[in-house]
Every structure is written in C-alpha cells, then in structure tokens.
Design a protein around this motif. Sequence first.
Motif, PDB file in Angstrom:
ATOM      1  N   PRO A   1       0.753  -1.238  -0.002  1.00  0.00           N
ATOM      2  CA  PRO A   1       0.027  -0.139   0.046  1.00  0.00           C
ATOM      3  C   PRO A   1       0.770   1.265   0.053  1.00  0.00           C
ATOM      4  O   PRO A   1       0.386   2.485  -0.406  1.00  0.00           O
ATOM      5  CB  PRO A   1      -0.954  -0.047   1.246  1.00  0.00           C
ATOM      6  CG  PRO A   1      -0.185  -0.995   2.128  1.00  0.00           C
ATOM      7  CD  PRO A   1       0.598  -2.030   0.975  1.00  0.00           C
ATOM      8  N   LEU A   2       2.073   1.106   0.461  1.00  0.00           N
ATOM      9  CA  LEU A   2       2.657   2.594   0.513  1.00  0.00           C
ATOM     10  C   LEU A   2       3.671   2.745  -0.775  1.00  0.00           C
ATOM     11  O   LEU A   2       4.272   3.781  -1.071  1.00  0.00           O
ATOM     12  CB  LEU A   2       3.807   2.435   1.459  1.00  0.00           C
ATOM     13  CG  LEU A   2       3.231   2.357   3.079  1.00  0.00           C
ATOM     14  CD1 LEU A   2       4.221   2.260   4.228  1.00  0.00           C
ATOM     15  CD2 LEU A   2       2.182   3.735   3.149  1.00  0.00           C
ATOM     16  N   LEU A   3       3.527   1.639  -1.659  1.00  0.00           N
ATOM     17  CA  LEU A   3       4.181   1.920  -2.972  1.00  0.00           C
ATOM     18  C   LEU A   3       3.323   2.006  -4.102  1.00  0.00           C
ATOM     19  O   LEU A   3       2.442   1.302  -4.192  1.00  0.00           O
ATOM     20  CB  LEU A   3       5.037   0.508  -3.239  1.00  0.00           C
ATOM     21  CG  LEU A   3       5.888   0.557  -4.467  1.00  0.00           C
ATOM     22  CD1 LEU A   3       7.169   1.579  -4.117  1.00  0.00           C
ATOM     23  CD2 LEU A   3       6.551  -0.860  -4.604  1.00  0.00           C
ATOM     24  N   PRO A   4       3.281   3.214  -4.820  1.00  0.00           N
ATOM     25  CA  PRO A   4       2.187   3.586  -5.922  1.00  0.00           C
ATOM     26  C   PRO A   4       2.528   3.013  -7.005  1.00  0.00           C
ATOM     27  O   PRO A   4       3.663   2.499  -7.477  1.00  0.00           O
ATOM     28  CB  PRO A   4       2.559   5.086  -6.232  1.00  0.00           C
ATOM     29  CG  PRO A   4       4.055   5.211  -5.840  1.00  0.00           C
ATOM     30  CD  PRO A   4       4.233   4.291  -4.564  1.00  0.00           C
TER      31      PRO A   4
ATOM     32  N   ILE B   1     -10.487   6.614 -12.997  1.00  0.00           N
ATOM     33  CA  ILE B   1     -10.605   5.593 -12.520  1.00  0.00           C
ATOM     34  C   ILE B   1     -11.818   5.021 -12.028  1.00  0.00           C
ATOM     35  O   ILE B   1     -12.748   5.740 -11.636  1.00  0.00           O
ATOM     36  CB  ILE B   1      -9.860   5.342 -11.071  1.00  0.00           C
ATOM     37  CG1 ILE B   1      -8.362   6.192 -11.393  1.00  0.00           C
ATOM     38  CG2 ILE B   1      -9.602   4.049 -10.683  1.00  0.00           C
ATOM     39  CD1 ILE B   1      -7.630   6.329 -10.119  1.00  0.00           C
ATOM     40  N   SER B   2     -12.276   3.770 -12.575  1.00  0.00           N
ATOM     41  CA  SER B   2     -13.530   3.118 -12.505  1.00  0.00           C
ATOM     42  C   SER B   2     -13.800   2.836 -10.982  1.00  0.00           C
ATOM     43  O   SER B   2     -12.792   2.859  -9.880  1.00  0.00           O
ATOM     44  CB  SER B   2     -13.539   1.644 -12.968  1.00  0.00           C
ATOM     45  OG  SER B   2     -12.773   0.806 -12.422  1.00  0.00           O
ATOM     46  N   LEU B   3     -15.049   3.041 -10.553  1.00  0.00           N
ATOM     47  CA  LEU B   3     -15.597   2.772  -9.124  1.00  0.00           C
ATOM     48  C   LEU B   3     -14.964   1.667  -8.762  1.00  0.00           C
ATOM     49  O   LEU B   3     -14.595   1.463  -7.411  1.00  0.00           O
ATOM     50  CB  LEU B   3     -17.017   2.994  -9.082  1.00  0.00           C
ATOM     51  CG  LEU B   3     -17.676   3.043  -7.691  1.00  0.00           C
ATOM     52  CD1 LEU B   3     -17.186   4.286  -7.005  1.00  0.00           C
ATOM     53  CD2 LEU B   3     -19.242   3.039  -7.804  1.00  0.00           C
ATOM     54  N   LYS B   4     -15.117   0.670  -9.407  1.00  0.00           N
ATOM     55  CA  LYS B   4     -14.793  -0.825  -8.968  1.00  0.00           C
ATOM     56  C   LYS B   4     -13.193  -0.907  -8.405  1.00  0.00           C
ATOM     57  O   LYS B   4     -12.755  -1.371  -7.494  1.00  0.00           O
ATOM     58  CB  LYS B   4     -14.858  -1.878 -10.004  1.00  0.00           C
ATOM     59  CG  LYS B   4     -14.425  -3.204  -9.742  1.00  0.00           C
ATOM     60  CD  LYS B   4     -14.561  -4.184 -10.697  1.00  0.00           C
ATOM     61  CE  LYS B   4     -13.819  -5.605 -10.498  1.00  0.00           C
ATOM     62  NZ  LYS B   4     -13.895  -6.601 -11.579  1.00  0.00           N
ATOM     63  N   VAL B   5     -12.377  -0.080  -9.250  1.00  0.00           N
ATOM     64  CA  VAL B   5     -10.840   0.210  -8.952  1.00  0.00           C
ATOM     65  C   VAL B   5     -10.493   0.896  -7.614  1.00  0.00           C
ATOM     66  O   VAL B   5      -9.894   0.594  -6.845  1.00  0.00           O
ATOM     67  CB  VAL B   5     -10.120   0.557 -10.140  1.00  0.00           C
ATOM     68  CG1 VAL B   5      -8.700   0.814  -9.554  1.00  0.00           C
ATOM     69  CG2 VAL B   5      -9.932  -0.548 -11.398  1.00  0.00           C
ATOM     70  N   LYS B   6     -11.327   1.956  -7.517  1.00  0.00           N
ATOM     71  CA  LYS B   6     -11.246   2.784  -6.582  1.00  0.00           C
ATOM     72  C   LYS B   6     -11.666   2.069  -5.152  1.00  0.00           C
ATOM     73  O   LYS B   6     -11.038   2.174  -4.095  1.00  0.00           O
ATOM     74  CB  LYS B   6     -12.235   4.026  -6.570  1.00  0.00           C
ATOM     75  CG  LYS B   6     -11.713   5.251  -7.395  1.00  0.00           C
ATOM     76  CD  LYS B   6     -12.601   6.529  -7.574  1.00  0.00           C
ATOM     77  CE  LYS B   6     -12.457   7.389  -8.459  1.00  0.00           C
ATOM     78  NZ  LYS B   6     -13.111   8.701  -8.263  1.00  0.00           N
ATOM     79  N   ILE B   7     -12.792   1.355  -5.198  1.00  0.00           N
ATOM     80  CA  ILE B   7     -13.191   0.537  -3.923  1.00  0.00           C
ATOM     81  C   ILE B   7     -12.276  -0.311  -3.524  1.00  0.00           C
ATOM     82  O   ILE B   7     -11.931  -0.588  -2.515  1.00  0.00           O
ATOM     83  CB  ILE B   7     -14.761   0.054  -4.178  1.00  0.00           C
ATOM     84  CG1 ILE B   7     -15.585   1.255  -4.193  1.00  0.00           C
ATOM     85  CG2 ILE B   7     -15.250  -0.753  -3.085  1.00  0.00           C
ATOM     86  CD1 ILE B   7     -17.049   0.784  -4.522  1.00  0.00           C
ATOM     87  N   THR B   8     -11.794  -1.160  -4.399  1.00  0.00           N
ATOM     88  CA  THR B   8     -10.901  -2.136  -4.207  1.00  0.00           C
ATOM     89  C   THR B   8      -9.604  -1.586  -3.658  1.00  0.00           C
ATOM     90  O   THR B   8      -8.963  -2.190  -2.714  1.00  0.00           O
ATOM     91  CB  THR B   8     -10.594  -3.091  -5.636  1.00  0.00           C
ATOM     92  OG1 THR B   8     -11.964  -3.569  -6.361  1.00  0.00           O
ATOM     93  CG2 THR B   8      -9.742  -4.218  -5.441  1.00  0.00           C
ATOM     94  N   THR B   9      -8.957  -0.569  -4.461  1.00  0.00           N
ATOM     95  CA  THR B   9      -7.789   0.035  -3.737  1.00  0.00           C
ATOM     96  C   THR B   9      -7.978   0.647  -2.313  1.00  0.00           C
ATOM     97  O   THR B   9      -7.035   0.204  -1.684  1.00  0.00           O
ATOM     98  CB  THR B   9      -7.460   1.032  -4.923  1.00  0.00           C
ATOM     99  OG1 THR B   9      -7.377   0.572  -6.195  1.00  0.00           O
ATOM    100  CG2 THR B   9      -5.994   1.844  -4.415  1.00  0.00           C
TER     101      THR B   9
END
Length: 140
Positions: free
Chosen positions: A38-41, A83-91
């Motif tokens: 999580p700390l690595l983009p 970014i898709s909502l799915k990717v935002k939520i998953t991330t």
Amino acid sequence: KNSKRCSAFVIMGQLVRILLIIAGTFFIGVGILGIFLPLLPTTPFLLLAVGWYAKSSTKLYNWLLGNRYFGSYIRNYREGKGISLKVKITTILFLILTLGWTSIFVVKVWLGRIIMFFILIGVSTHILSFPTLRGQNEKQ
C-alpha cells in the motif's frame, strides 16, 4: 575513421535501447509490487515503464498499452478520464486492510500507528480525487 565512429554510435544506441527496455521492465515489476504494497504507488511506475518503452521499443510500448490488466488503466489515467468505481473501492479496501493489519499487528509505537492513519487518509483522498469512470470507459 568515419565507419568506426558510425559503428560506435550504433553500438551506443543499441546499448541505450537495451537499458531503456530493462528500466521499463523493472518499473513494471515495481508497479506490480505497488498493487500489493500500500505505500508503494503503482501508477507512476507504470507510466515510467510506458515512457521508457516508448523511447526504446514500439512492440513493448504497444504491448503495455494493450495489456488486459494495465492497458486501459494507463490509457485512462494518461487521458485524464479517471478510474473506475470498482478500482477505487478495491484499492481503498485493500489499503484499509493492509494498513489496518500492519498498524495492529506489526507497528507497536503509537506515533507509527498515527502516521499510518494519516497515510491511509492521504492516499484514499488522492484516489478519490480522480474522476470516476462511467459506462463504456469503465473497462478496468
């Protein structure tokens, strides 16, 4: 004399091309690690890879932009579509789980836990600041 100079430039050009391909491949690897750490983009490293491939190999550049996992993500990011909502939520969910687990079971110092909380808030805010893809562009 000129033929030696020309061949030296050709060799240097090939060496630079190989180094750029290696760098692009390295940054894809780091970007993939960023999915799980999580700390690595992820995005900046994938964009670096695209840049290095663009300068060194049309074939690898097209492969990365056409990649089923990263291609649409990179294109949408570069074009400012979002970014898709799915990717935002998953991330964000993955971020909460990994930082939460780390701060509970690994980090024993309260200051460290507070810093991780602010990292969670900062990264989540950054992700939410991107436009959300809707409809047909949502293939990510």
